[in-house]
Design an enzyme around this catalytic site. Structure first.
Site, PDB file in Angstrom:
ATOM      1  N   ASN A  67      -1.031  33.030 -27.571  1.00  0.00           N
ATOM      2  CA  ASN A  67      -0.048  33.046 -26.482  1.00  0.00           C
ATOM      3  C   ASN A  67      -0.744  33.163 -25.128  1.00  0.00           C
ATOM      4  O   ASN A  67      -0.413  32.461 -24.177  1.00  0.00           O
ATOM      5  CB  ASN A  67       0.914  34.232 -26.634  1.00  0.00           C
ATOM      6  CG  ASN A  67       1.801  34.129 -27.849  1.00  0.00           C
ATOM      7  OD1 ASN A  67       1.984  33.050 -28.409  1.00  0.00           O
ATOM      8  ND2 ASN A  67       2.348  35.251 -28.276  1.00  0.00           N
ATOM      9  N   GLY A 299       3.872  40.352 -22.452  1.00  0.00           N
ATOM     10  CA  GLY A 299       2.554  40.957 -22.213  1.00  0.00           C
ATOM     11  C   GLY A 299       1.430  39.942 -22.358  1.00  0.00           C
ATOM     12  O   GLY A 299       0.460  39.960 -21.591  1.00  0.00           O
ATOM     13  N   ASP A 300       1.568  39.046 -23.327  1.00  0.00           N
ATOM     14  CA  ASP A 300       0.561  37.987 -23.515  1.00  0.00           C
ATOM     15  C   ASP A 300       0.594  37.014 -22.336  1.00  0.00           C
ATOM     16  O   ASP A 300      -0.450  36.507 -21.908  1.00  0.00           O
ATOM     17  CB  ASP A 300       0.817  37.226 -24.818  1.00  0.00           C
ATOM     18  CG  ASP A 300       0.705  38.119 -26.042  1.00  0.00           C
ATOM     19  OD1 ASP A 300      -0.077  39.073 -26.010  1.00  0.00           O
ATOM     20  OD2 ASP A 300       1.421  37.853 -27.024  1.00  0.00           O
ATOM     21  N   ALA A 301       1.809  36.748 -21.823  1.00  0.00           N
ATOM     22  CA  ALA A 301       1.934  35.854 -20.673  1.00  0.00           C
ATOM     23  C   ALA A 301       1.235  36.470 -19.455  1.00  0.00           C
ATOM     24  O   ALA A 301       0.531  35.776 -18.713  1.00  0.00           O
ATOM     25  CB  ALA A 301       3.406  35.595 -20.367  1.00  0.00           C
ATOM     26  N   GLY A 304      -2.404  36.061 -19.975  1.00  0.00           N
ATOM     27  CA  GLY A 304      -2.801  34.671 -19.765  1.00  0.00           C
ATOM     28  C   GLY A 304      -2.926  34.333 -18.294  1.00  0.00           C
ATOM     29  O   GLY A 304      -3.905  33.712 -17.863  1.00  0.00           O
TER      30      GLY A 304
END
Length: 346
Positions: A67, A299-301, A304
């Site tokens: 992600n 959170g992954d966004a 990233g």
């Protein structure tokens, strides 16, 4: 044929998310917390068939580092990001490849014949998401893949590296191989804590990896779990927890460690080993309840967007703001996805 060169190399557990809404009954039946991430054990085994039978399932490409890698690919020029992890030779893996292609992420999977690609049941209730992961093929990753003719040159060519904490439940040998190589070359290694259980139960693995970690990303629950596991005086004091981790021993001392703790819609805390008593607080632009579709992958966004900005040579302040933009965009989509056509983030 020449080997492609990527700026960012990411590693983790590739998973297909099976996402359902209004899952209150599932939380109760399987004894799940509303906002948590766990590895499935025997009692959770039926949940994957149950969601297909009783709910409307949305299938989304998942896996924390994948992600984040797609998020970084979103903000960077095409051909900037590559991802490795282990999948089965099956339809689930093909769905992951298709999702990556749309976002401009390249992958060099280690394919384990006879194993199924990992899956994650994502139980949405209101603005919360509970993740129940069955790693399957993902935990069969081998260090030899990093030394293979396909992957070794990609590691040599990359400048920045990203690893999810979930990977440490099975892949410490591979993680140490990569992080030591990165540290000794003076490159940047980013680690995401990923979940409270990683900080709580895989503390020794984290402590082995931290000397080679330049940037650590986590959220308030993961910071608290670390604080409790390490007997820190106040498990709610994010600047103090960040300072503690920032000042732990480091192999490459020329690059002061950076700690970033998010708190959902609340402010983000950043502490560096260079200025451990000067915690920087970044407010988040809050969205209305109507604008938030779901928080899976937010959170992954953030990670990233933050990582992409670091790769692009932006300041830490700019990287946090890029992370906030990507996190805010993600919660307005279904699952860990981003807006199309692309918005300019950096």
């Amino acid at each position: 044929m020449s080997t492609p060169s990527y700026s960012l190399f990411c590693m983790g557990n590739p998973l297909l998310d099976m996402q359902v809404r209004n899952g209150e009954a599932l939380l109760k039946k399987y004894d799940l917390k509303a906002n948590d991430a766990i590895l499935a054990d025997a009692k959770h085994a039926p949940i994957y068939d149950e969601v297909v039978k009783d709910y409307e399932v949305i299938y989304v490409a998942g896996g924390a580092a994948q992600n984040a890698a797609r998020g970084a690919a979103y903000v960077l020029p095409p051909g900037s990001v590559v991802y490795v992890g282990c999948v089965g030779n099956d339809g689930l893996a093909e769905q992951l490849k298709a999702a990556n292609k749309r976002e401009g992420l390249d992958q060099v999977y280690y394919v384990k014949e006879g194993e199924k690609t990992g899956a994650c049941a994502v139980v949405i209730t209101g603005h919360h998401r509970s993740l129940v992961t069955n790693l399957r093929a993902a935990e069969k990753f081998q260090k030899s893949h990093l030394e293979s003719p396909e992957v070794a040159p990609l590691i040599e060519g990359a400048k920045t590296f990203y690893l999810e904490g979930f990977f440490l439940t099975h892949g410490l040998e591979s993680a140490l191989h990569l992080s030591k190589k990165v540290s000794s070359a003076g490159k940047t290694f980013i680690l995401n804590l990923s979940a409270p259980f990683v900080a709580q139960f895989f503390t020794s693995q984290l402590k082995e990896l931290l000397p080679y970690t330049d940037i650590l990303i986590g959220n308030e629950a993961e910071a608290e779990a670390w604080a409790v596991a390490n007997n820190l005086p106040d498990p709610k004091d994010l600047p103090a927890i960040a300072k503690h981790i920032a000042l732990l021993p480091k192999a490459n001392e020329a690059r002061p460690r950076v700690i970033v703790f998010t708190q959902g819609a609340k402010s983000t805390v950043l502490v560096t080993a260079a200025e451990p008593d000067n915690a920087r607080i970044f407010p988040v632009t809050a969205l209305s309840d109507e604008e938030i579709i779901d928080t899976n992958g937010a959170g992954d966004a953030f990670a990233g967007g933050f990582t992409g900005a670091v790769v692009a040579g932006r300041t830490l302040d700019e990287a946090v703001l890029a992370g906030h933009k990507m996190g805010g965009m993600c919660v307005q989509q279904v699952g860990p996805q981003y807006k199309w056509p692309k918005e300019q983030i950096l």
